[in-house]
Enzyme design. Structure first.
Site, PDB file in Angstrom:
ATOM      1  N   ARG A  90       0.861  -1.077  -0.092  1.00  0.00           N
ATOM      2  CA  ARG A  90      -0.133  -0.055  -0.231  1.00  0.00           C
ATOM      3  C   ARG A  90       0.940   1.543   0.018  1.00  0.00           C
ATOM      4  NH1 ARG A  90      -2.902  -2.226   5.250  1.00  0.00           N
ATOM      5  NH2 ARG A  90      -0.866  -2.934   5.175  1.00  0.00           N
ATOM      6  N   SER A 128      -6.732  -3.937   8.232  1.00  0.00           N
ATOM      7  CA  SER A 128      -7.437  -4.727   9.209  1.00  0.00           C
ATOM      8  C   SER A 128      -7.661  -3.952  10.486  1.00  0.00           C
ATOM      9  CB  SER A 128      -7.135  -5.788   9.558  1.00  0.00           C
ATOM     10  OG  SER A 128      -6.703  -6.772   8.229  1.00  0.00           O
TER      11      SER A 128
HETATM   12  P1  ADP Z   1      -0.173  -9.363   8.446  1.00  0.00           P
HETATM   13  O1  ADP Z   1      -0.636  -9.891   9.601  1.00  0.00           O
HETATM   14  O2  ADP Z   1       0.854 -10.110   7.639  1.00  0.00           O
HETATM   15  O3  ADP Z   1       0.252  -7.899   8.497  1.00  0.00           O
HETATM   16  P2  ADP Z   1      -2.519  -8.856   6.743  1.00  0.00           P
HETATM   17  O4  ADP Z   1      -3.517  -9.701   6.934  1.00  0.00           O
HETATM   18  O5  ADP Z   1      -2.686  -7.624   7.340  1.00  0.00           O
HETATM   19  O6  ADP Z   1      -1.283  -9.758   7.393  1.00  0.00           O
HETATM   20  O7  ADP Z   1      -1.993  -8.596   5.244  1.00  0.00           O
HETATM   21  C1  ADP Z   1      -1.653  -9.542   4.378  1.00  0.00           C
HETATM   22  C2  ADP Z   1      -1.219  -8.764   3.213  1.00  0.00           C
HETATM   23  O8  ADP Z   1      -2.097  -8.354   2.570  1.00  0.00           O
HETATM   24  C3  ADP Z   1       0.188  -8.145   3.337  1.00  0.00           C
HETATM   25  O9  ADP Z   1       1.014  -8.238   2.245  1.00  0.00           O
HETATM   26  C4  ADP Z   1      -0.613  -6.648   3.280  1.00  0.00           C
HETATM   27  O10 ADP Z   1       0.314  -5.603   2.962  1.00  0.00           O
HETATM   28  C5  ADP Z   1      -1.573  -6.725   2.209  1.00  0.00           C
HETATM   29  N1  ADP Z   1      -2.556  -5.641   2.618  1.00  0.00           N
HETATM   30  C6  ADP Z   1      -3.121  -5.451   3.661  1.00  0.00           C
HETATM   31  N2  ADP Z   1      -4.247  -4.379   3.673  1.00  0.00           N
HETATM   32  C7  ADP Z   1      -4.409  -4.158   2.117  1.00  0.00           C
HETATM   33  C8  ADP Z   1      -4.980  -3.492   1.185  1.00  0.00           C
HETATM   34  N3  ADP Z   1      -5.635  -2.678   1.624  1.00  0.00           N
HETATM   35  N4  ADP Z   1      -4.545  -3.515  -0.067  1.00  0.00           N
HETATM   36  C9  ADP Z   1      -3.803  -4.429  -0.457  1.00  0.00           C
HETATM   37  N5  ADP Z   1      -3.060  -5.359   0.339  1.00  0.00           N
HETATM   38  C10 ADP Z   1      -3.091  -5.075   1.670  1.00  0.00           C
END
Ligand code: ADP
Length: 171
Positions: A90, A128
């Site tokens: 992002r 999230s």
């Molecule tokens: P983590 O606990 O590893 O941070 P996440 O569930 O938050 O896991 O995210 C998993 C993946 O999704 C990561 O590569 C993160 O950068 C990506 N990600 C999170 N939010 C977004 C978004 N809004 N758009 C695109 N990619 C996202």
């Protein structure tokens, strides 16, 4: 067959994650979406709830498999003959964090490759953590998360409210 893994906490899955998966599904034949039990962070949704939310959100994508992951992503990849990791990016802040994970995974599994998909501009601010916070304080996040998650967040807010566990200031 071109296989890849997309792993994350998905606490909860957002439209940003779904967008990355929709676009990846056009590049790969099979994608494993691994919902990770995070040992550092206390999650709002249980592992089982998160898996169910991810499954429902991806309902009609038949080249995706949703699994729970308790160990290392690279161990799962070795056991299932997967060499590609998909991650979403992002911002420059994501880049710093993501490059560390990438170098670590490369050290653990030198034959692995990580590919990055840029987030859709409309979801670059979506995290999230952000949707949880907004939803628990009564904000409308229905345009940022799949419907199953919007319902789950409002149920969770009601449960926490009933138990007197919502943060001060929450509606
Ligand atoms: P983590 O606990 O590893 O941070 P996440 O569930 O938050 O896991 O995210 C998993 C993946 O999704 C990561 O590569 C993160 O950068 C990506 N990600 C999170 N939010 C977004 C978004 N809004 N758009 C695109 N990619 C996202």
């Amino acid at each position: 067959m071109r296989k890849a893994i997309y792993a994350g906490s998905f606490d909860p899955i957002t439209n940003g994650h779904v967008d990355i998966l929709l676009r990846s599904s056009q590049i790969f034949d099979r994608i494993v979406v691994a919902v990770v039990r995070n040992v550092h962070k206390q999650s709002l949704f249980s592992l089982e709830e998160r898996v169910e939310q991810v499954r429902t959100s991806l309902g009609n994508l038949d080249n995706m498999e949703v699994v729970c992951l308790e160990g290392l992503v690279t161990d799962y990849m070795r056991d299932h003959d997967i060499k590609t990791i998909i991650r979403g990016l992002r911002s420059i802040t994501d880049f710093e964090y993501e490059s560390q994970i990438t170098f670590f995974n490369q050290r653990l599994m030198p034959e692995s490759n990580t590919i990055f998909m840029m987030a859709d501009p409309q979801y670059t601010f979506v995290s999230s953590t952000g949707v949880k916070e907004a939803a628990l304080f009564g904000g409308d996040v229905s345009s940022l998360v799949p419907q199953v998650v919007a319902v789950g967040l409002s149920t969770k807010a009601q449960e926490l409210r009933a138990a007197g566990l919502l943060p001060p200031g929450a509606k």
